[in-house]
Design a protein around this motif. Structure first.
Motif, PDB file in Angstrom:
ATOM      1  N   PHE A 115       0.714  -1.185  -0.088  1.00  0.00           N
ATOM      2  CA  PHE A 115      -0.026  -0.055   0.106  1.00  0.00           C
ATOM      3  C   PHE A 115       0.841   1.357   0.050  1.00  0.00           C
ATOM      4  O   PHE A 115       0.397   2.263  -0.574  1.00  0.00           O
ATOM      5  CB  PHE A 115      -0.989  -0.154   1.202  1.00  0.00           C
TER       6      PHE A 115
ATOM      7  N   ARG B  17       3.420   2.700  -3.758  1.00  0.00           N
ATOM      8  CA  ARG B  17       3.031   2.769  -5.123  1.00  0.00           C
ATOM      9  C   ARG B  17       3.425   4.079  -5.913  1.00  0.00           C
ATOM     10  O   ARG B  17       2.972   5.128  -5.432  1.00  0.00           O
ATOM     11  CB  ARG B  17       1.507   2.553  -4.946  1.00  0.00           C
TER      12      ARG B  17
ATOM     13  N   ARG C 253       2.728   3.091 -11.714  1.00  0.00           N
ATOM     14  CA  ARG C 253       1.813   1.986 -11.586  1.00  0.00           C
ATOM     15  C   ARG C 253       0.715   2.178 -12.772  1.00  0.00           C
ATOM     16  O   ARG C 253       0.164   1.202 -13.252  1.00  0.00           O
ATOM     17  CB  ARG C 253       1.070   2.348 -10.010  1.00  0.00           C
TER      18      ARG C 253
ATOM     19  N   LEU D 104      -0.653  -0.253 -15.367  1.00  0.00           N
ATOM     20  CA  LEU D 104      -1.957  -0.766 -15.219  1.00  0.00           C
ATOM     21  C   LEU D 104      -2.482  -0.563 -16.595  1.00  0.00           C
ATOM     22  O   LEU D 104      -3.509  -1.451 -17.179  1.00  0.00           O
ATOM     23  CB  LEU D 104      -2.540   0.010 -14.247  1.00  0.00           C
TER      24      LEU D 104
ATOM     25  N   LYS E 246      -3.948   7.792   1.648  1.00  0.00           N
ATOM     26  CA  LYS E 246      -4.381   6.887   0.365  1.00  0.00           C
ATOM     27  C   LYS E 246      -4.145   5.601   0.774  1.00  0.00           C
ATOM     28  O   LYS E 246      -4.641   4.509   0.151  1.00  0.00           O
ATOM     29  CB  LYS E 246      -3.747   7.351  -0.889  1.00  0.00           C
ATOM     30  N   TYR E 247      -3.153   4.959   1.527  1.00  0.00           N
ATOM     31  CA  TYR E 247      -2.618   3.724   2.014  1.00  0.00           C
ATOM     32  C   TYR E 247      -2.905   3.728   3.085  1.00  0.00           C
ATOM     33  O   TYR E 247      -1.722   3.968   3.995  1.00  0.00           O
ATOM     34  CB  TYR E 247      -1.179   3.490   1.413  1.00  0.00           C
ATOM     35  N   PRO E 248      -3.996   3.362   3.804  1.00  0.00           N
ATOM     36  CA  PRO E 248      -4.230   3.183   5.163  1.00  0.00           C
ATOM     37  C   PRO E 248      -3.296   2.101   6.029  1.00  0.00           C
ATOM     38  O   PRO E 248      -3.277   2.198   7.047  1.00  0.00           O
ATOM     39  CB  PRO E 248      -5.569   2.760   5.416  1.00  0.00           C
TER      40      PRO E 248
ATOM     41  N   THR F  55      -6.644  -5.988   4.442  1.00  0.00           N
ATOM     42  CA  THR F  55      -7.416  -5.002   3.322  1.00  0.00           C
ATOM     43  C   THR F  55      -8.552  -4.424   3.839  1.00  0.00           C
ATOM     44  O   THR F  55      -9.074  -3.198   3.829  1.00  0.00           O
ATOM     45  CB  THR F  55      -7.664  -5.497   1.790  1.00  0.00           C
TER      46      THR F  55
ATOM     47  N   GLN G 283      -7.963  -2.270   6.757  1.00  0.00           N
ATOM     48  CA  GLN G 283      -7.337  -0.810   6.106  1.00  0.00           C
ATOM     49  C   GLN G 283      -8.552   0.034   5.572  1.00  0.00           C
ATOM     50  O   GLN G 283      -8.447   1.226   5.786  1.00  0.00           O
ATOM     51  CB  GLN G 283      -6.366  -1.157   4.977  1.00  0.00           C
ATOM     52  N   ASP G 284      -9.492  -0.597   5.094  1.00  0.00           N
ATOM     53  CA  ASP G 284     -10.620   0.129   4.553  1.00  0.00           C
ATOM     54  C   ASP G 284     -11.317   0.750   5.842  1.00  0.00           C
ATOM     55  O   ASP G 284     -11.824   2.136   5.987  1.00  0.00           O
ATOM     56  CB  ASP G 284     -11.718  -0.819   3.902  1.00  0.00           C
TER      57      ASP G 284
ATOM     58  N   SER H 112      -8.227   2.631 -10.553  1.00  0.00           N
ATOM     59  CA  SER H 112      -7.418   1.971  -9.851  1.00  0.00           C
ATOM     60  C   SER H 112      -6.348   2.886  -9.621  1.00  0.00           C
ATOM     61  O   SER H 112      -5.471   2.682  -8.548  1.00  0.00           O
ATOM     62  CB  SER H 112      -6.977   0.664 -10.617  1.00  0.00           C
TER      63      SER H 112
ATOM     64  N   GLY I 137      -7.192   2.135  -2.067  1.00  0.00           N
ATOM     65  CA  GLY I 137      -7.361   0.755  -1.921  1.00  0.00           C
ATOM     66  C   GLY I 137      -6.548  -0.090  -3.061  1.00  0.00           C
ATOM     67  O   GLY I 137      -6.041   0.543  -3.790  1.00  0.00           O
TER      68      GLY I 137
ATOM     69  N   PHE J 197      -5.695  -1.801  -5.905  1.00  0.00           N
ATOM     70  CA  PHE J 197      -6.150  -1.628  -7.154  1.00  0.00           C
ATOM     71  C   PHE J 197      -7.603  -0.657  -7.333  1.00  0.00           C
ATOM     72  O   PHE J 197      -8.426  -0.908  -8.036  1.00  0.00           O
ATOM     73  CB  PHE J 197      -6.801  -2.943  -7.797  1.00  0.00           C
ATOM     74  N   GLY J 198      -7.509   0.261  -6.152  1.00  0.00           N
ATOM     75  CA  GLY J 198      -8.510   1.204  -6.246  1.00  0.00           C
ATOM     76  C   GLY J 198      -9.854   0.661  -5.589  1.00  0.00           C
ATOM     77  O   GLY J 198     -10.031  -0.249  -5.064  1.00  0.00           O
TER      78      GLY J 198
END
Lengths: 474, 314
Positions: free
Chosen positions: A8, A11, A16, A20, A227-229, A432, A435-436, B250, B255, B257-258
């Protein structure tokens, strides 16, 4: 974990998104690319003679296929290693330094022709639990029991910092060597604190007080990589471990039904973090920032504290002012904590693995053994500005930067009081989900009790994982 | 030479040209689809060639997966809004650029400077989505360094200490993303519609003008009916884009992959990727892929059917 390690956090947006872009074209066509290959290949590499100097029977003049994650540590260290390896064994090494571990290696694992050594790190690393479940990881226990290169009378196992073996164990097997030693906690600017006359806090109340002073001075108290908890979870989980003791930590890793729910220490920890939100002591906007954005804001003296692992200094080299004087701070204590203030989460990151189906598996094992020599460990410290899991593995002549130095000092002060969570490597889905929940907590959209409920739900769900039986720690 | 021989010769000729592409298509498009379908009945982890068949377990799990259902719902929302907003804007601009000018002496022309507009409008299309994500990441940045927040704070509309966390606001995030897609798409469809409009004979417009038609009437009675084929095609394309959305979601949202915050911007592709590459549930992800494929195909058929009209020849 590792230089650019834990998913997390690390990135790099541009890289990235570029990666992607490649896989984003119609879903179905990308799925096709991932179709698994045929059966396994049966290429028997020549075996060398097994001896004391050559415990795995490396064949002279063979081939070595090394893939390393090219993140915050670069990959120069690996090139130096490979050169040393080739010189000693007469091998020919092929080197690949990449950010796209999954992209480059998934088809190779599926096709049964993986490399011989992989530094499986970064945002696109292949999840270890998944590899392990698929029987793709070689057991590295023979390396632990082999004689150390520095002192043949000792086993490699005895030259490692405590916790390394536990960290790399899945389902009772030692399958990954986490090479870089990392400590986790808060970081602050020694210069800023001196200027403002703040003292590094030891209790959570003092911590909040410094944050409040920072706010008065027009700064943010706590910055985090919203953005990355993953990062704020370090704070929450460390508070739980320090208040509730190692038992509280193990309850989470072992997926106990009362790991969070009904655990007063867990609730107290979450409430403590929530207090920062409630008292409005966060750096404005930090909840939506990436790790680089928030860390850079912190480097610009816009906030007092930021949580991170000890790769932070290396990662922020370019953004850090020369006189910033980066300093490490263990997570401060809540009242009635079972662990002392000095206790820190410390663990090994940057997992190196040897694939079970590697063509030159003996070479892979020997490579791992060589990494645990003082010579190679020093190469790493010099090239990557970080410590390794080899005890006293760095020549005293190597000068460290202030942040790394402060981490080393903290590590010494902690002594045996180090701890480390394992659920992150064991249960990706649970991690995950928590984290959310933390993201919602920091944005003030849920209350601590709801966080606890959601975290426990994630634990209960993970308990249904077939691996839950094997992944127990004591 | 008899008719028959001639016919055979032609068939052979055509077949020769068709077979190779057909073989390629079967190998690289159809076969992977079939494979994916097969994997969707397994517990494949994605990291090993071994797996077990689990029947329809993946599909029944999918029905209960709230995250996936939420993603599906978001896709449907986008499916309604992305084509509608993009096409309406593109049509409006295209009409203004081509026929919106004050009619001179019987002539039909665009508003002043329309040639420049056409070029400028096309710019966003040139940018790749990856660049777009970075660009709009800076626009939506959650502190005062963001373009939007910075402007709003200067204007005194937003408190400096509590900036709007655009992409971290559950109620805003999807609309923020929608705006990016529309911004990206309008220019392309404007050019597409412009080309179609230019192929409409001027005399039709002139006749309409002579009969006293205003701009709105000209648009609805003349332009739109004659453009219908292009609009229809655009709707299908944009619909498919709305079913995907992977790159933007993403990279721009939080998160793995978003899909964040808390699954509020989740689309099917992000849920799929997370399960495929991160959770090691590739068989399950393949089931999602199959569902996506079926939905996208239904979508295309329905759109083409629903928008079918009598063709106007000119």
């Amino acid at each position: 974990m590792g230089s650019t390690g834990e998913g997390f956090g690390r990135r790099d947006l541009i890289k990235r998104s570029a990666a992607l872009g490649l896989i984003s074209v119609p879903t179905m066509s990308f799925l096709s690319a991932c179709a698994s290959g045929g059966g396994d290949t049966t290429k028997g590499p020549d075996k060398g003679v097994v001896s004391k100097e050559n415990p795995f029977g490396v064949a002279k003049g063979g081939k070595m296929d090394v893939v390393v994650f090219k993140g915050g540590f670069g990959d120069d260290y690996a090139k130096a290693w490979e050169a040393a390896f080739d010189k000693k064994w007469g091998t020919t090494s092929s080197h690949l330094g990449t950010q796209e571990i999954t992209g480059k290696l998934q088809t190779r694992f599926n096709g049964g022709n993986p490399p011989d050594v992989v530094d499986n790190s970064g945002a696109q690393r292949i999840k270890l639990d998944v590899l392990f479940k698929s029987n793709q990881l070689a057991d590295l226990t023979p390396v632990l029991d082999a004689p150390s290169l520095d002192d043949p009378t000792r086993k490699v196992r005895d030259t490692l910092i405590a916790g390394t073996v536990e960290q790399g164990t899945q389902g009772g097997k030692f399958v990954s060597l986490n090479y870089v030693y990392t400590v986790f906690g808060f970081w602050y600017s020694g210069k800023l604190f001196k200027e403002k006359g703040w003292t590094p806090p030891k209790t959570w109340d003092e911590f909040l007080a410094v944050c409040a002073k920072a706010k008065e001075a027009g700064l943010g108290g706590l910055a985090h990589q919203g953005k990355y908890p993953y990062y704020i979870n370090v704070v929450i989980m460390d508070l739980i471990a320090k208040k509730g003791g190692l038992e509280a930590m193990k309850a989470i890793d072992n997926l106990e039904p009362n790991a969070f729910e009904g655990n007063a220490d867990a609730l107290a920890a979450v409430e403590a973090v929530y207090e920062v939100v409630e008292k409005d002591l966060l750096l404005p906007g930090t909840n939506g920032l990436t790790h680089t954005e928030s860390q850079t804001a912190w480097n610009q003296y816009k906030a007092a504290f930021i949580p991170s692992g000890s790769w932070l200094e290396n990662e922020q080299l370019k953004q850090t002012p020369d006189d910033f004087d980066m300093q490490f701070l263990p997570v401060p204590l809540l009242p009635g904590s079972k662990l002392p203030f000095e206790a820190i989460r410390a663990g090994a990151g940057e997992p190196f693995i040897v694939p079970e189906k590697a063509a030159n598996k003996a070479g892979g094992l020997e490579f791992i053994r060589s990494m645990l020599s003082r010579e190679w460990s020093t190469i790493f410290a010099q090239q990557a500005n970080s410590l390794t899991v080899v005890k006293d593995g760095v020549d005293p002549g190597v000068k460290l930067r202030p942040g790394t130095q402060s981490a080393v000092t903290a590590l010494k002060a902690a002594g045996t009081n180090t701890f480390n969570y394992l659920y992150i490597d064991w249960y990706s889905e649970m991690d995950t989900a928590i984290q959310d929940a933390s993201n919602e907590l920091m944005a003030k959209r849920i209350q601590p009790k709801e966080w606890i409920r959601r975290a426990q739900a994630a634990v209960n769900k993970a308990a249904q994982d077939p691996n839950a039986k094997n992944n127990r720690r004591s | 030479m008899s008719q028959v021989v001639q016919g055979r010769g032609r068939t052979g000729f055509i077949a020769g040209f068709l077979l190779a592409p057909l073989a390629l298509y079967l190998t690289f498009v159809i076969w992977p689809y079939v494979q994916t379908f097969g994997y969707s009945f397994t517990n494949w982890t994605g990291q090993s060639p071994t797996f077990d068949f689990v029947g329809v377990d993946n599909y029944s799990a999918l029905m209960k997966d709230e995250v996936f259902r939420g993603a599906l719902w978001n896709n449907l929302l986008l499916l309604v809004f992305v084509p509608a907003v993009t096409i309406l804007l593109a049509l409006f601009f295209a009409f203004m650029v081509n026929a919106g000018g004050r009619g001179g002496a019987g002539g039909v022309q665009g508003v002043a400077g329309s040639r420049l507009y056409k070029v400028v409008y096309f710019f966003p299309q040139v940018l790749s989505l990856a660049i777009l994500a970075v660009l709009f990441g800076a626009v939506y940045r959650s502190d005062e360094g963001g373009l939007l927040n910075g402007a709003l704070i200067r204007l005194g509309l937003v408190d400096r200490l509590h900036p709007v966390e655009w992409l971290n606001e559950p109620n805003l995030v999807l609309w923020c993303l929608l705006l990016v897609v529309v911004w990206h798409g309008v220019g392309f469809y404007l050019v597409l519609f412009s080309a179609a409009m230019q192929s409409i004979p001027k005399d039709i417009y002139e006749a309409a003008l002579l009969d006293g038609a205003g701009r709105a009437q000209t648009f609805f009675k003349v332009t739109l009916p004659l453009l219908w084929d292009s609009v229809q095609t655009s709707a299908v394309y944009l619909g498919i884009a709305a079913m995907d959305m992977f790159v933007l979601v993403s990279t721009m949202t939080s998160g793995q992959f978003g899909g964040g915050p808390d699954h509020h911007s989740e689309v099917m592709a992000t849920v799929l990727m997370r399960n495929f590459l991160y959770f090691g549930k590739s068989g399950y992800a393949c089931a999602m892929g199959v569902v996506m494929l079926v939905l996208t195909m239904i979508l295309s058929v329905v759109t083409l059917r629903a928008t079918r009209r009598e063709r106007i020849e000119f």
